[in-house]
Design a protein around this motif. Sequence first.
Motif, PDB file in Angstrom:
ATOM      1  N   LEU A 114       2.306   1.842  -3.296  1.00 37.02           N
ATOM      2  CA  LEU A 114       1.300   2.035  -4.344  1.00 37.02           C
ATOM      3  C   LEU A 114       1.164   3.601  -4.128  1.00 37.02           C
ATOM      4  O   LEU A 114       0.830   4.249  -5.177  1.00 37.02           O
ATOM      5  CB  LEU A 114      -0.133   1.151  -4.131  1.00 37.02           C
ATOM      6  CG  LEU A 114      -0.290  -0.103  -4.931  1.00 37.02           C
ATOM      7  CD1 LEU A 114      -1.391  -0.562  -4.491  1.00 37.02           C
ATOM      8  CD2 LEU A 114      -0.366   0.228  -6.254  1.00 37.02           C
ATOM      9  N   HIS A 115       1.070   4.039  -2.990  1.00 38.10           N
ATOM     10  CA  HIS A 115       0.906   5.552  -2.900  1.00 38.10           C
ATOM     11  C   HIS A 115       2.044   6.128  -3.693  1.00 38.10           C
ATOM     12  O   HIS A 115       1.779   6.932  -4.319  1.00 38.10           O
ATOM     13  CB  HIS A 115       0.927   5.717  -1.278  1.00 38.10           C
ATOM     14  CG  HIS A 115       0.770   7.242  -1.108  1.00 38.10           C
ATOM     15  ND1 HIS A 115       1.856   8.346  -0.806  1.00 38.10           N
ATOM     16  CD2 HIS A 115      -0.578   8.022  -1.156  1.00 38.10           C
ATOM     17  CE1 HIS A 115       1.285   9.480  -0.705  1.00 38.10           C
ATOM     18  NE2 HIS A 115      -0.007   9.258  -0.970  1.00 38.10           N
ATOM     19  N   GLY A 159       2.056   5.310  -7.478  1.00 37.34           N
ATOM     20  CA  GLY A 159       0.576   5.216  -8.274  1.00 37.34           C
ATOM     21  C   GLY A 159       0.025   6.458  -8.002  1.00 37.34           C
ATOM     22  O   GLY A 159      -0.246   7.444  -8.904  1.00 37.34           O
ATOM     23  N   GLY A 191      -5.611   7.845   0.147  1.00 35.19           N
ATOM     24  CA  GLY A 191      -4.797   8.031  -1.441  1.00 35.19           C
ATOM     25  C   GLY A 191      -5.010   6.771  -2.416  1.00 35.19           C
ATOM     26  O   GLY A 191      -5.394   6.751  -3.467  1.00 35.19           O
ATOM     27  N   VAL A 192      -4.560   5.778  -1.749  1.00 35.88           N
ATOM     28  CA  VAL A 192      -4.568   4.551  -2.712  1.00 35.88           C
ATOM     29  C   VAL A 192      -5.884   4.067  -3.052  1.00 35.88           C
ATOM     30  O   VAL A 192      -6.050   3.533  -4.078  1.00 35.88           O
ATOM     31  CB  VAL A 192      -3.584   3.492  -2.040  1.00 35.88           C
ATOM     32  CG1 VAL A 192      -3.476   2.141  -2.642  1.00 35.88           C
ATOM     33  CG2 VAL A 192      -2.132   3.895  -1.694  1.00 35.88           C
ATOM     34  N   ILE A 217       0.820  -1.176   0.039  1.00 37.19           N
ATOM     35  CA  ILE A 217      -0.106  -0.001  -0.106  1.00 37.19           C
ATOM     36  C   ILE A 217       1.055   1.189  -0.112  1.00 37.19           C
ATOM     37  O   ILE A 217       0.730   2.060  -0.693  1.00 37.19           O
ATOM     38  CB  ILE A 217      -0.820   0.030   1.365  1.00 37.19           C
ATOM     39  CG1 ILE A 217      -1.866  -1.181   1.432  1.00 37.19           C
ATOM     40  CG2 ILE A 217      -1.604   1.233   1.192  1.00 37.19           C
ATOM     41  CD1 ILE A 217      -2.989  -1.114   0.698  1.00 37.19           C
ATOM     42  N   VAL A 254      -2.379   7.942   3.435  1.00 41.11           N
ATOM     43  CA  VAL A 254      -1.656   7.020   2.335  1.00 41.11           C
ATOM     44  C   VAL A 254      -2.782   6.088   2.119  1.00 41.11           C
ATOM     45  O   VAL A 254      -3.176   6.009   0.649  1.00 41.11           O
ATOM     46  CB  VAL A 254      -0.403   6.252   2.936  1.00 41.11           C
ATOM     47  CG1 VAL A 254      -0.229   5.209   2.055  1.00 41.11           C
ATOM     48  CG2 VAL A 254       0.523   7.228   3.393  1.00 41.11           C
ATOM     49  N   GLU A 255      -3.460   5.298   2.831  1.00 37.53           N
ATOM     50  CA  GLU A 255      -4.369   4.470   2.646  1.00 37.53           C
ATOM     51  C   GLU A 255      -5.525   4.854   1.679  1.00 37.53           C
ATOM     52  O   GLU A 255      -6.234   4.517   0.640  1.00 37.53           O
ATOM     53  CB  GLU A 255      -4.836   3.737   3.709  1.00 37.53           C
ATOM     54  CG  GLU A 255      -4.004   2.604   4.185  1.00 37.53           C
ATOM     55  CD  GLU A 255      -4.092   2.019   5.588  1.00 37.53           C
ATOM     56  OE1 GLU A 255      -5.166   2.296   5.992  1.00 37.53           O
ATOM     57  OE2 GLU A 255      -3.207   1.317   6.047  1.00 37.53           O
ATOM     58  N   PHE A 267      -7.111   6.001  -5.843  1.00 41.00           N
ATOM     59  CA  PHE A 267      -6.403   5.736  -7.011  1.00 41.00           C
ATOM     60  C   PHE A 267      -6.916   4.419  -7.608  1.00 41.00           C
ATOM     61  O   PHE A 267      -7.146   4.355  -8.805  1.00 41.00           O
ATOM     62  CB  PHE A 267      -4.880   5.612  -6.563  1.00 41.00           C
ATOM     63  CG  PHE A 267      -3.833   4.913  -7.645  1.00 41.00           C
ATOM     64  CD1 PHE A 267      -3.791   5.377  -8.842  1.00 41.00           C
ATOM     65  CD2 PHE A 267      -3.238   3.834  -7.507  1.00 41.00           C
ATOM     66  CE1 PHE A 267      -3.081   4.961 -10.076  1.00 41.00           C
ATOM     67  CE2 PHE A 267      -2.645   3.090  -8.589  1.00 41.00           C
ATOM     68  CZ  PHE A 267      -2.401   3.659  -9.690  1.00 41.00           C
TER      69      PHE A 267
END
Lengths: 259, 155
Positions: free
Chosen positions: A47-48, A51, B9-10, A44, B6-7, B13
């Motif tokens: 990915l941040h 991505g 954002g992912v 994760i 962060v989570e 995405f």
Amino acid sequence: MVNTLRMLGRTGLDFFQRLGRAHLLLLAVLAGVPPLALRFSLVIRQLHSVGVLSLLIILVSGLFVGMVLGLQGYNTLVDFGAAESLGVVVALSLVRELGPVVTALLFAGRAGSALTAEIGLMKATEQLSAMEMMAVDPVRRVLSPRFLAGFLAMPLLAAIFSAVGVLGGWFVGVGLLGVDDGAYWSQMQAKVDLYDDIWNGVVKSIVFGAVVTWIAIFEGYDAVPTSEGVSRATTRTVVHSALAVLGLDFILTALMFGD
Amino acid sequence: MTSRTVEIGVGIFVALGMAALFMLAMKVSNLAAYRTGPSYEVTARFEDVSGLKVRSPVTMAGVRIGRVKAIEFDDEALQAVVTLEIAQRHNRLPRDTSASIYTAGLLGEKYIGLEPGGEEESLRPGDQIRLTQDSMVLEKLLSQFIAKFLEDKRQ
């Protein structure tokens, strides 16, 4: 004369040694991918960085590439009285070629170079050796999550690029130049095939994602651990990724659409 | 940066990526044309189907009611056998319906146009359409026209 031959032999040996190291590293990285299912938070985080942080450049580039395609396509098609086919032109160029290729090039410049610099700097500052001292495998802990993240992020980024591009072409073609709205979408739907075009585009972007990420982490891991070595490795990542993407694109296109 | 942002954002995405793929599949490609719903099949024999493809439209009165499911070659009769897949709700086509291969526009794609006949009974699944008209090949037409033109000139 002999010296020239020796130089040639040395360059060849170096090349094949690097190629061999790259493949061994890929095997080690792939072996580290399945255990990541238990520690997905590592992926994760990556990915941040590959991505989410690439999202802005992908959105803006996709929009402008689509808008340029709309403008150029309209100017050419209107001479043949076929401006209604604008949607087909925009969608096919984006989904088959420009989406995967341009995204991969931007991805190499934005995410690949960052990966190489990060891993190379970890090596130069002996963080990777420190991990080994603590009996933590740096390949599994550092490289595998980055590889998986790049592999997952690239198809999504390419799809976003193509979708935004189609909207950009629509905005210019329908909004500014007066192509019929219904014709834009219906001609597109009649000519774009789900398997032949969309799926092959996704396959391309998956291959490019794997190759670019592989090159990036290998260059970082293999970098000479000095500031100069890291900067060279970063440059090599971008150059080699771009060459690999363009070469592979030709091969994949020949395999997919060449018959 | 906290792991929460962060989570999130992912998550955004991945959702955006999925939405883009969904849009490409539904809005850009021909996925909608794949879903015909419940349907039945009838066959038709042609001497010449050049230009017709699997998934070409089948229309009646200009309205799309089905698609070409398969095109095969019959070794005995030396004819092309075309299987048409027609939506179930259009199951009251007369038995003597005829099928012709037309071209959309001068150089466009080929499609099958059905013209209704006058019989009371309707086509059933597996039936064969008796009256067919072949695909028009431009070269054949031209050579016929030229032959006729030369003949007229000679007289």
